[in-house]
Design an enzyme around this catalytic site. Sequence first.
Site, mmCIF file in Angstrom:
data_model
loop_
_atom_site.group_PDB
_atom_site.id
_atom_site.type_symbol
_atom_site.label_atom_id
_atom_site.label_comp_id
_atom_site.label_asym_id
_atom_site.label_seq_id
_atom_site.Cartn_x
_atom_site.Cartn_y
_atom_site.Cartn_z
ATOM 1 N N LYS A 97 54.920 -39.534 -39.476
ATOM 2 C CA LYS A 97 53.859 -40.469 -39.827
ATOM 3 C C LYS A 97 53.895 -41.751 -39.004
ATOM 4 O O LYS A 97 52.941 -42.518 -39.024
ATOM 5 C CB LYS A 97 53.905 -40.761 -41.310
HETATM 6 C C1 LIG Z 1 53.588 -36.368 -44.937
HETATM 7 C C2 LIG Z 1 54.561 -35.334 -44.614
HETATM 8 C C3 LIG Z 1 54.202 -33.977 -44.567
HETATM 9 C C4 LIG Z 1 52.807 -33.505 -44.919
HETATM 10 O O1 LIG Z 1 51.855 -33.919 -43.971
HETATM 11 P P1 LIG Z 1 50.297 -33.872 -44.352
HETATM 12 O O2 LIG Z 1 49.600 -34.433 -43.153
HETATM 13 O O3 LIG Z 1 50.141 -34.752 -45.563
HETATM 14 O O4 LIG Z 1 49.949 -32.474 -44.634
HETATM 15 C C5 LIG Z 1 55.160 -33.055 -44.188
HETATM 16 N N1 LIG Z 1 56.424 -33.431 -43.889
HETATM 17 C C6 LIG Z 1 56.812 -34.713 -43.938
HETATM 18 C C7 LIG Z 1 58.222 -35.058 -43.638
HETATM 19 C C8 LIG Z 1 55.898 -35.724 -44.293
HETATM 20 O O5 LIG Z 1 56.296 -36.990 -44.340
#
Ligand SMILES: *Cc1c(COP(=O)(O)O)cnc(C)c1O
Length: 432
Positions: free
Chosen positions: A107
């Site tokens: 993210k």
């Molecule tokens: C947010 C997150 C996900 C899921 O991603 P999305 O875009 O919400 O589907 C998967 N793995 C980790 C470690 C995350 O932080």
Amino acid sequence: MKYYSLNNQSPEVNFKEATIKGQAPDKGLYFPKSLPRLDKSWMDSIEGKSNEQIAFDVIQPYVGEDIPEADLLRIVKETIDFPIPLVKVTDDIYALELFHGPTLAFKDVGARFMSRCLGYFAKKEREKVTVLVATSGDTGGAVANGFYNVDGIEVVILYPSGKVSSVQEKQLTTLGKNISAIEVKGTFDDCQQMVKQAFADTELTKKKFLTSANSINVARWLPQQFYYFFAYRQWQQKDRPPVICVPSGNFGNICAGMLAHLSGLPVKHFIAACNANNAVPRFLDNGKYEVRPAVATLSNAMDVGNPSNFVRVLELFDNNFISLKKILSGYTITDEETKATLQQVKKQIGYLPDPHGAVGYLALQRYLSEHAGDKGIFLETAHPVKFYDVVEPVINEAVAIPEAIQQILPLKKQSIEMAAEYGLLKEYLSPS
Ligand SMILES: *Cc1c(COP(=O)(O)O)cnc(C)c1O
């Protein structure tokens, strides 16, 4: 680029307005009006391009004239100033490691890009903006880190009490300054619901300039396309495009991947790897989209009962179930299977995934066992140390803690406890 609301009741906006608003006034998600195409010669020469060049070429059509090229190039450079390596795990399975950024989860890319765009727009407008965001774990830290000390921006993060890992909690509750953390006695869906209600509350939004930093914001969602291009750049067999498996919760990441594919990126097939929160895999099985309350699992960042971005996935395929099924498969992985995979991959192969990566690894392995000759990539979305409380007892071994994490562990958490009631959030944001 123009963006329209998926609820079709709001006017079209440009990138700047979509970024500042987060969500359309009719509560729909913004969606780009056209899909930029990257032509074959661009794709054929991808190995000779730098990550910065790739990212700039991919995102520029979405930003249009709202940010001058020189500023956009700077924003892109700052966003991806860390490696995103494709690592060989077995003969058929590769990991795209998205955890080398400051908060050790993928993210960071979306949060850094968005915070810099918003900072750029806020500076020009001289307005104070409040970024309101719900997190299932990793968004909070990435957003807090991305916006920390940015002038004119205040950040309020809602997270579900007791449902994020200790590293995640430290990352979002120890910065202070312009970052506040609200610890909600409820689930991620409760947090998301409270945030959505705040955006829909015109009495509140008249008083406060609110924007969202969830993946519903186009400035967080769209740059996630970069990963897929970086993966392809490092993919050795360009004549045999990879199957790409994405551990999915809110479906922003995988949706960006499919967008990249529709813009010209060669991908054989996509896999949505889910934990017990499997609304989408069930939909792909039986055609019925049925939302259930989120349940807590070991891969907590994917504990989403009602994935916000799935409407965007549907829009990409004109709501055509048959064409969607051709390119997307879904798998559900239990906590027991997650643990067994962590153990096996570590012991037999010597690679240690995090719980989300383990879900992705196993889903990909299942798909490949049914599709001989294919090879694939799973997105390793977080560093295993972020979930050491889960990982260590399973592999029976300590996970080395990087310096940046060691520094925050002794810090005291600063959070505001709150019941899952919208009225309390409103009172906090705008005391009567
Ligand atoms: C947010 C997150 C996900 C899921 O991603 P999305 O875009 O919400 O589907 C998967 N793995 C980790 C470690 C995350 O932080």
